[in-house]
Write a protein that holds these residues in place. Structure first.
Motif, PDB file in Angstrom:
ATOM      1  N   CYS A   1      -2.504  -0.631  -3.666  1.00 38.29           N
ATOM      2  CA  CYS A   1      -3.233   0.591  -3.989  1.00 38.29           C
ATOM      3  C   CYS A   1      -2.400   1.793  -3.573  1.00 38.29           C
ATOM      4  O   CYS A   1      -1.384   1.661  -2.880  1.00 38.29           O
ATOM      5  CB  CYS A   1      -4.612   0.627  -3.320  1.00 38.29           C
ATOM      6  N   LEU A   2      -2.839   2.960  -3.985  1.00 40.80           N
ATOM      7  CA  LEU A   2      -2.196   4.221  -3.629  1.00 40.80           C
ATOM      8  C   LEU A   2      -3.157   5.042  -2.783  1.00 40.80           C
ATOM      9  O   LEU A   2      -4.306   5.255  -3.165  1.00 40.80           O
ATOM     10  CB  LEU A   2      -1.813   5.007  -4.887  1.00 40.80           C
TER      11      LEU A   2
ATOM     12  N   ILE B   1       0.882  -1.166   0.000  1.00 38.31           N
ATOM     13  CA  ILE B   1       0.000   0.000   0.000  1.00 38.31           C
ATOM     14  C   ILE B   1       0.916   1.211   0.000  1.00 38.31           C
ATOM     15  O   ILE B   1       1.756   1.364   0.880  1.00 38.31           O
ATOM     16  CB  ILE B   1      -0.923   0.015   1.226  1.00 38.31           C
ATOM     17  N   LEU B   2       0.767   2.055  -1.011  1.00 37.01           N
ATOM     18  CA  LEU B   2       1.626   3.225  -1.161  1.00 37.01           C
ATOM     19  C   LEU B   2       0.925   4.485  -0.652  1.00 37.01           C
ATOM     20  O   LEU B   2      -0.299   4.571  -0.674  1.00 37.01           O
ATOM     21  CB  LEU B   2       1.995   3.425  -2.636  1.00 37.01           C
TER      22      LEU B   2
ATOM     23  N   VAL C   1       6.667   9.508  -2.098  1.00 34.64           N
ATOM     24  CA  VAL C   1       5.854   8.293  -2.128  1.00 34.64           C
ATOM     25  C   VAL C   1       6.499   7.282  -1.185  1.00 34.64           C
ATOM     26  O   VAL C   1       7.722   7.085  -1.221  1.00 34.64           O
ATOM     27  CB  VAL C   1       5.753   7.697  -3.548  1.00 34.64           C
ATOM     28  N   GLY C   2       5.693   6.688  -0.319  1.00 32.31           N
ATOM     29  CA  GLY C   2       6.215   5.731   0.646  1.00 32.31           C
ATOM     30  C   GLY C   2       5.438   4.433   0.647  1.00 32.31           C
ATOM     31  O   GLY C   2       4.373   4.321   0.014  1.00 32.31           O
ATOM     32  N   ILE C   3       5.956   3.448   1.368  1.00 32.51           N
ATOM     33  CA  ILE C   3       5.309   2.146   1.537  1.00 32.51           C
ATOM     34  C   ILE C   3       4.791   2.059   2.965  1.00 32.51           C
ATOM     35  O   ILE C   3       5.534   2.308   3.917  1.00 32.51           O
ATOM     36  CB  ILE C   3       6.310   1.001   1.273  1.00 32.51           C
ATOM     37  N   CYS C   4       3.518   1.707   3.117  1.00 33.18           N
ATOM     38  CA  CYS C   4       2.935   1.553   4.460  1.00 33.18           C
ATOM     39  C   CYS C   4       3.494   0.292   5.111  1.00 33.18           C
ATOM     40  O   CYS C   4       3.482  -0.780   4.511  1.00 33.18           O
ATOM     41  CB  CYS C   4       1.419   1.444   4.375  1.00 33.18           C
TER      42      CYS C   4
ATOM     43  N   SER D   1       4.769   5.234   7.164  1.00 33.42           N
ATOM     44  CA  SER D   1       5.077   5.206   5.732  1.00 33.42           C
ATOM     45  C   SER D   1       6.575   5.358   5.544  1.00 33.42           C
ATOM     46  O   SER D   1       7.174   6.328   6.016  1.00 33.42           O
ATOM     47  CB  SER D   1       4.336   6.342   5.013  1.00 33.42           C
ATOM     48  N   LEU D   2       7.191   4.379   4.895  1.00 33.10           N
ATOM     49  CA  LEU D   2       8.635   4.390   4.634  1.00 33.10           C
ATOM     50  C   LEU D   2       8.872   5.019   3.258  1.00 33.10           C
ATOM     51  O   LEU D   2       8.523   4.425   2.238  1.00 33.10           O
ATOM     52  CB  LEU D   2       9.190   2.965   4.652  1.00 33.10           C
ATOM     53  N   PRO D   3       9.438   6.228   3.194  1.00 36.48           N
ATOM     54  CA  PRO D   3       9.618   6.891   1.891  1.00 36.48           C
ATOM     55  C   PRO D   3      10.629   6.165   1.018  1.00 36.48           C
ATOM     56  O   PRO D   3      11.728   5.840   1.463  1.00 36.48           O
ATOM     57  CB  PRO D   3      10.109   8.291   2.274  1.00 36.48           C
TER      58      PRO D   3
END
Length: 203
Positions: free
Chosen positions: A138-139, A73-74, A93-96, A101-103
């Motif tokens: 998803c974003l 999930i972005l 933009v990061g990853i949940c 959220s990890l950028p």
């Protein structure tokens, strides 16, 4: 990197985990060093100025550390930063993962309050090249990213998305001429409740 730079990087990462922050002053306060905070701040700044860690390498390290078969999930978000006399808008933009959220991708843009769809598509193309379409669940993005051209790109790219909408946005059911504000359409909802609008709504 030589040993001194490696130790500095390890100390920065440890300080980030302990302080749960990327603020240099907070990192310096938690740094594994007996030096005073002002000296540590200068040391961190010198390290960052060298540009030793490239963005795509850091992103690849984050992705490789996450579960191999998982879908991501972005998140997309932007914030204004001031570095000395210069003002920037940072689009990221990061990853949940585990509630944060990890950028993995970010770009510095001239100071403004809103991004263009060209900039939004550009950073998403970089993300896709890193992780591939197949691993994107998803974003998630805020209200400022509701540009119709960006949404069309997401649809063409088969990327699911969930975007916040402004409560004063006018919307109407397909086939109807009169529109209503979003807050009126959802006025029956109480705090914490949700509803799925199954009809086609035009905004």
């Amino acid at each position: 990197m030589n040993l001194s730079l490696k130790k500095c990087l390890i100390s920065i990462l440890q300080a980030m985990i302990v302080s749960w922050s990327v603020n240099i002053l907070k990192l310096a306060s938690e740094f594994a060093s007996s030096a005073d905070v002002a000296s540590v701040v200068r040391r961190i700044e010198r390290f960052l100025y060298r540009g030793l860690v490239k963005q795509h390498e850091a992103a690849r390290s984050i992705i490789d550390a996450l579960p191999e078969n998982g879908r991501f999930i972005l998140t997309m978000d932007g914030t204004s930063w001031q570095l000395g006399k210069f003002k920037y808008y940072v689009l990221a933009v990061g990853i949940c993962f585990n509630g944060i959220s990890l950028p993995i991708c970010f770009t510095f843009l001239p100071a403004h309050d809103i991004t263009s769809f060209v900039e939004e598509i550009g950073i998403m193309e970089r993300v896709v090249s890193l992780i591939g379409h197949g691993r994107i669940e998803c974003l998630l993005a805020d209200r400022e990213f509701g540009n119709s051209n960006f949404i069309k790109w997401l649809q063409i790219s088969h990327i699911r998305y969930c975007l916040r909408l402004r409560e004063n946005l006018f919307m109407r059911k397909e086939g109807q001429k009169k529109g209503r504000k979003l807050r009126e359409v959802l006025s029956s909802l109480k705090l914490g409740e949700s509803v799925v609008l199954h009809d086609v709504w035009l905004m």
